[in-house]
Scaffold this motif. Structure first.
Motif, mmCIF file in Angstrom:
data_model
loop_
_atom_site.group_PDB
_atom_site.id
_atom_site.type_symbol
_atom_site.label_atom_id
_atom_site.label_comp_id
_atom_site.label_asym_id
_atom_site.label_seq_id
_atom_site.Cartn_x
_atom_site.Cartn_y
_atom_site.Cartn_z
ATOM 1 N N VAL A 106 -1.453 -4.085 10.326
ATOM 2 C CA VAL A 106 -1.237 -2.922 10.039
ATOM 3 C C VAL A 106 -0.434 -2.971 8.619
ATOM 4 O O VAL A 106 -0.220 -2.707 7.807
ATOM 5 C CB VAL A 106 -1.714 -1.490 10.732
ATOM 6 C CG1 VAL A 106 -1.386 0.099 9.321
ATOM 7 C CG2 VAL A 106 -3.097 -1.493 10.294
ATOM 8 N N THR A 147 -8.254 -10.209 0.282
ATOM 9 C CA THR A 147 -8.636 -9.333 1.283
ATOM 10 C C THR A 147 -7.399 -9.658 2.453
ATOM 11 O O THR A 147 -8.331 -10.799 3.616
ATOM 12 C CB THR A 147 -9.857 -8.854 1.672
ATOM 13 O OG1 THR A 147 -10.686 -8.238 0.720
ATOM 14 C CG2 THR A 147 -9.961 -7.177 2.742
ATOM 15 N N LEU A 195 -3.987 2.910 5.209
ATOM 16 C CA LEU A 195 -4.597 1.657 5.080
ATOM 17 C C LEU A 195 -6.179 1.314 5.465
ATOM 18 O O LEU A 195 -6.414 1.898 6.330
ATOM 19 C CB LEU A 195 -4.055 0.091 5.535
ATOM 20 C CG LEU A 195 -4.670 -1.358 5.363
ATOM 21 C CD1 LEU A 195 -3.922 -2.104 4.186
ATOM 22 C CD2 LEU A 195 -4.284 -2.368 6.886
ATOM 23 N N ARG A 196 -7.367 1.172 4.821
ATOM 24 C CA ARG A 196 -8.377 1.659 4.789
ATOM 25 C C ARG A 196 -9.175 0.334 5.297
ATOM 26 O O ARG A 196 -9.033 -0.662 4.404
ATOM 27 C CB ARG A 196 -9.066 2.167 3.695
ATOM 28 C CG ARG A 196 -8.699 2.715 2.878
ATOM 29 C CD ARG A 196 -9.082 2.986 1.365
ATOM 30 N NE ARG A 196 -8.853 2.153 0.752
ATOM 31 C CZ ARG A 196 -9.744 2.003 -0.911
ATOM 32 N NH1 ARG A 196 -10.531 3.245 -1.029
ATOM 33 N NH2 ARG A 196 -9.200 1.469 -1.233
ATOM 34 N N VAL A 197 -9.570 0.163 6.738
ATOM 35 C CA VAL A 197 -9.803 -0.640 7.426
ATOM 36 C C VAL A 197 -11.529 -0.694 7.619
ATOM 37 O O VAL A 197 -11.801 0.140 7.856
ATOM 38 C CB VAL A 197 -9.219 -0.891 8.777
ATOM 39 C CG1 VAL A 197 -9.436 -2.334 9.084
ATOM 40 C CG2 VAL A 197 -7.482 -1.103 8.781
ATOM 41 N N ALA A 212 1.151 -1.280 -0.142
ATOM 42 C CA ALA A 212 0.005 0.000 0.436
ATOM 43 C C ALA A 212 1.034 1.398 -0.103
ATOM 44 O O ALA A 212 1.872 1.418 0.441
ATOM 45 C CB ALA A 212 -0.893 0.024 1.028
ATOM 46 N N THR A 230 1.150 -5.697 6.631
ATOM 47 C CA THR A 230 -0.173 -5.758 5.395
ATOM 48 C C THR A 230 0.310 -4.010 4.649
ATOM 49 O O THR A 230 0.339 -4.206 2.804
ATOM 50 C CB THR A 230 -1.697 -5.198 6.297
ATOM 51 O OG1 THR A 230 -2.277 -6.083 6.943
ATOM 52 C CG2 THR A 230 -2.652 -5.113 4.666
ATOM 53 N N ARG A 231 -0.135 -3.275 5.199
ATOM 54 C CA ARG A 231 0.742 -2.197 4.492
ATOM 55 C C ARG A 231 2.031 -2.997 2.936
ATOM 56 O O ARG A 231 2.292 -2.642 1.943
ATOM 57 C CB ARG A 231 1.162 -1.082 4.795
ATOM 58 C CG ARG A 231 -0.007 -0.458 5.211
ATOM 59 C CD ARG A 231 0.123 1.284 5.992
ATOM 60 N NE ARG A 231 0.067 1.771 5.455
ATOM 61 C CZ ARG A 231 1.241 2.686 5.351
ATOM 62 N NH1 ARG A 231 2.543 2.045 5.572
ATOM 63 N NH2 ARG A 231 1.501 3.806 3.876
ATOM 64 N N ASP A 251 -9.877 -2.166 2.062
ATOM 65 C CA ASP A 251 -8.143 -2.254 1.942
ATOM 66 C C ASP A 251 -8.035 -3.819 2.901
ATOM 67 O O ASP A 251 -7.605 -5.045 2.277
ATOM 68 C CB ASP A 251 -7.171 -1.657 2.354
ATOM 69 C CG ASP A 251 -7.496 -1.051 1.209
ATOM 70 O OD1 ASP A 251 -7.499 -0.453 0.038
ATOM 71 O OD2 ASP A 251 -7.634 0.356 1.800
ATOM 72 N N ALA A 252 -8.660 -3.998 4.142
ATOM 73 C CA ALA A 252 -8.856 -4.425 5.024
ATOM 74 C C ALA A 252 -9.679 -5.299 6.152
ATOM 75 O O ALA A 252 -10.111 -4.205 6.684
ATOM 76 C CB ALA A 252 -6.958 -4.643 5.546
ATOM 77 N N ASN A 299 -0.940 4.978 10.316
ATOM 78 C CA ASN A 299 -1.076 4.509 8.736
ATOM 79 C C ASN A 299 -2.479 3.204 8.588
ATOM 80 O O ASN A 299 -2.368 2.776 7.439
ATOM 81 C CB ASN A 299 0.016 3.453 7.950
ATOM 82 C CG ASN A 299 1.729 4.787 7.632
ATOM 83 O OD1 ASN A 299 1.251 5.686 7.733
ATOM 84 N ND2 ASN A 299 2.274 4.496 9.166
ATOM 85 N N ALA A 300 -3.231 4.262 9.070
ATOM 86 C CA ALA A 300 -4.784 3.476 9.246
ATOM 87 C C ALA A 300 -5.943 4.373 8.775
ATOM 88 O O ALA A 300 -5.745 5.120 9.822
ATOM 89 C CB ALA A 300 -4.808 2.033 10.248
#
Length: 357
Positions: free
Chosen positions: A307, A102, A14-16, A10, A310-311, A79-80, A38-39
């Motif tokens: 996070v 995902t 991160l779009r949670v 990413a 995942t990024r 995103d997650a 960062n989320a």
């Protein structure tokens, strides 16, 4: 672990999306929205849309609220997913996340039975990359992490024994049953034993002492369980969900030439008691009221690590295999609870190359 190049790192926050806003889900939603770097919390799914909307409003607005978790999972703007829904619906939701590629942080249990857990593992393998992290947060607790490092160093030789204690203040659920102590509480001790010792549990026996007078009718509380590990090491576990003193989690590791204890808030003589005048249980400095307080730092580290990984296009922490193994052990534990006898634990052959250690 690093994922294949098909997992693109990413470039922005991160779009949670959070599924389920009960006690744990609401706590995670607040965590993502206010404390995780960062989320961004972008969506919440819960059948109780009123409760979900109230939480979204309290977090400052801008968070979408939907009733159907599958709608959130299918949202291209997510995103997650952080899954805090009941375990009975995890298989469908996990498989949907995997199908879409995902990443998902799934609160325990992974699923309620071994067959559905194996389906999740198979789906990940078919997808070509691991996507599921299971929420065994104790692995991220600083004290547990230091104990893990100490035991792995073999400074004191082989670890021979673990003694684990897990106490709750009380259980308000009027439908709570004995089996839930094994499935919902002991599961943490299962994961800690496997992780700290780096091996599988070979057998489990659950012993039923005389129940506390505070237990619901027919509920066996406390429970003492014994794990025999593959190496022959032994793990003893006390789980007491109506202790009336507070939330206490401790672990003592006994090796060949030394031992270590974590989870003690004070040195010297350590006692817990109920205030006869009706106050909260105490040891002189207070006892944590619940898991959210005791492991707040662990949850923060866990979600931040998820996070960050995942990024990067990676995954960190307990895997779907760890979730499966814990489910199998707890199923054996519920059988032992009913019979009082040791029950062997049999896992499916593992070809997973990304097992957490």
């Amino acid at each position: 672990m690093t994922l294949p190049s098909s997992a693109t790192p990413a470039t922005g926050p991160l779009r949670v999306g959070v599924v389920g806003v009960g006690v744990m889900g609401a706590d995670h939603a607040r965590r993502v929205a206010t404390r995780i770097a960062n989320a961004t919390l972008v969506a919440i799914a819960d059948p109780d849309t009123g409760r979900a909307q109230g939480l979204a409003d309290a977090l400052g607005g801008g968070v979408r609220v939907v009733a159907d978790p599958m709608e959130l999972i299918a949202d291209d703007g997510v995103d997650a997913v952080l899954l805090a829904s009941p375990g009975s619906v995890h298989p469908e939701q996990l498989l949907a996340c995997i199908e879409r590629g995902t990443p998902v942080l799934c609160e325990k249990p992974l699923t309620m039975d071994s067959d559905s857990s194996l389906q999740v593992i198979a789906a990940e393998r078919a997808a070509g990359r691991p996507l599921v992290q299971v929420g065994f947060m104790r692995r991220f607790d600083p004290e547990y992490a230091r104990l893990k490092q100490l035991l792995d160093s073999r400074r004191w030789g082989r670890t021979l024994l673990l003694h684990q204690t897990h106490r709750n203040l009380s259980v308000p659920n009027p439908h709570f049953r004995s089996e839930m102590i094994v499935r919902d509480s002991l599961v943490h001790e299962v994961d800690c034993a496997r992780w700290l010792l780096g091996e599988e549990i070979a057998s489990v026996q659950v012993i039923s002492p005389t129940p506390t007078s505070h237990a619901l009718e027919g509920v066996v509380d406390p429970q003492v369980s014994i794990f025999r590990m593959a190496s022959g090491a032994v793990v003893t576990n006390e789980v007491f969900v109506n202790s009336r003193t507070g939330y206490e989690v401790r672990c003592e590791a006994v090796a060949e030439t030394g031992s270590a204890i974590i989870g003690r808030p004070a040195s010297g003589i350590y006692t817990t008691h109920v205030d006869p005048d009706g106050g909260e249980g105490s040891w002189g400095g207070g006892i944590d009221p619940d898991y959210r307080t005791r492991f707040e730092r662990a949850y923060d580290i866990e979600v931040q690590a998820w996070v960050d990984a995942t990024r990067r296009g990676g995954l960190v922490g307990p895997t779907s295999w760890d979730g499966y193994a814990s489910t199998v052990v707890c199923t054996a534990g519920m059988e032992s609870l009913a019979t009082g006898r040791p029950v062997e634990v049999t896992l499916a052959p593992s070809t997973e190359s990304a097992r957490a250690d």
